[in-house]
Design an enzyme around this catalytic site. Sequence first.
Site, PDB file in Angstrom:
ATOM      1  CE  LYS A 120      38.466  25.697  20.198  1.00  0.00           C
ATOM      2  NZ  LYS A 120      39.426  26.554  19.540  1.00  0.00           N
TER       3      LYS A 120
HETATM    4  C1  LIG Z   1      39.630  27.861  18.840  1.00  0.00           C
HETATM    5  C2  LIG Z   1      40.686  28.080  17.821  1.00  0.00           C
HETATM    6  C3  LIG Z   1      41.458  29.242  17.798  1.00  0.00           C
HETATM    7  C4  LIG Z   1      41.183  30.445  18.666  1.00  0.00           C
HETATM    8  O1  LIG Z   1      41.084  30.187  20.022  1.00  0.00           O
HETATM    9  P1  LIG Z   1      40.246  31.226  20.951  1.00  0.00           P
HETATM   10  O2  LIG Z   1      40.540  30.719  22.327  1.00  0.00           O
HETATM   11  O3  LIG Z   1      38.815  31.070  20.564  1.00  0.00           O
HETATM   12  O4  LIG Z   1      40.775  32.576  20.712  1.00  0.00           O
HETATM   13  C5  LIG Z   1      42.485  29.316  16.875  1.00  0.00           C
HETATM   14  N1  LIG Z   1      42.734  28.332  16.009  1.00  0.00           N
HETATM   15  C6  LIG Z   1      41.992  27.206  15.988  1.00  0.00           C
HETATM   16  C7  LIG Z   1      42.333  26.138  15.011  1.00  0.00           C
HETATM   17  C8  LIG Z   1      40.938  27.042  16.878  1.00  0.00           C
HETATM   18  O5  LIG Z   1      40.187  25.936  16.835  1.00  0.00           O
END
Ligand SMILES: *Cc1c(COP(=O)(O)O)cnc(C)c1O
Length: 357
Positions: free
Chosen positions: A179
């Site tokens: 991210k």
């Molecule tokens: C990454 C992501 C999640 C989940 O996040 P995690 O930290 O991996 O649990 C949920 N929704 C979207 C759109 C994402 O990109």
Amino acid sequence: MIAIAHPQIGPEEQEAVAKVLASGQLAQGKQVEEFERRFAELCGVTEAVAVSSGTAALHVALLAHGIGAGDEVITTPFSFAATGNTILLVGATPVFVDIEPDTLNIDPAEVEAAITPRTKAIMPVHLYGNPADMDRLMAIAEKHHLAMIEDACQAHAAAIRGQRVGSFGTGCFSFYPTKNMTTGEGGIVTTNDAAIAEQARLWRSHGQKVRYLHTGIGYNYRMTDIQGAIGVAQIEKLAGFTERRLANAAYLSERLGEYVRTPVVRPGHTHVYHQYTIRVPRERDAFQAALAERGVGTAIHYPRPIHKQPYYQERGFDKALPVAEQAAEQVLSLPVHPALAQADLETIAREVIALCR
Ligand SMILES: *Cc1c(COP(=O)(O)O)cnc(C)c1O
């Protein structure tokens, strides 16, 4: 191979972690508190509740809003599965509606058409870091008295006319390593509603307001101070990361603009380019393989919409959502992360153009 993602960890994060390890305070403590304060400030909200993942943030946000069995939540099928899964985990029903063909974000007209007496919330995703149409979605939510839970897991510091995502309703962010900023694993819930924040804190930690006094039940979704310390170091770098992503995206758009289509950014919206995603109208998988041979790593976000996942198909969610289904066949994300060198960007542009000719 030019990687599709590359977490930016430096001596600041290493030193911050070493300090926490030496302190002996490893679980949720002062570092998490500081991280929450800083992240709330970033989003322009009064409260932030750090948790163990973006998925936990979505789960806790739904629980904090009291959403459960018999309730419907309108959301997009064109997202990571956690968006739909967390709605099912609280016992509610996800109602998937189609996306806008130009932005690939949830279509407000489809949202309004899907409202029933059971609808309790709208859960838009700011896909790839590009804000959903919050003007229209907030108007619909207010008119029908619905909660707004923003899946902002890809959209740290994205904004609409300067207002940060995650501050329109209840925001949910992820700090997974790919991210725009990371804590290893981690997530956070943002809100201006003190009661929602209080509920989120209770669900995060076994329904305890005071240690060993359980006024409710809950999970252990706490963030560690090790993660909190990484988060504080990362948040100081986020503006720089975002600037690089925007500059990289601008370069790619300038070179590739006449060859490929990318999601439209609405006027006043700040897209933070978690992903730089193009449409490949024909033989996308062969296009991806050819790019890999030429040293350009790519990824598909997402190859199968949530309502087409086997778990959902088996449970009757499989209706026709043609815009999302076509997007799933065509999208391809190119590297746009802050660690790219100018030579990498030139390679990406050159090889994509060569395949388009
Ligand atoms: C990454 C992501 C999640 C989940 O996040 P995690 O930290 O991996 O649990 C949920 N929704 C979207 C759109 C994402 O990109």
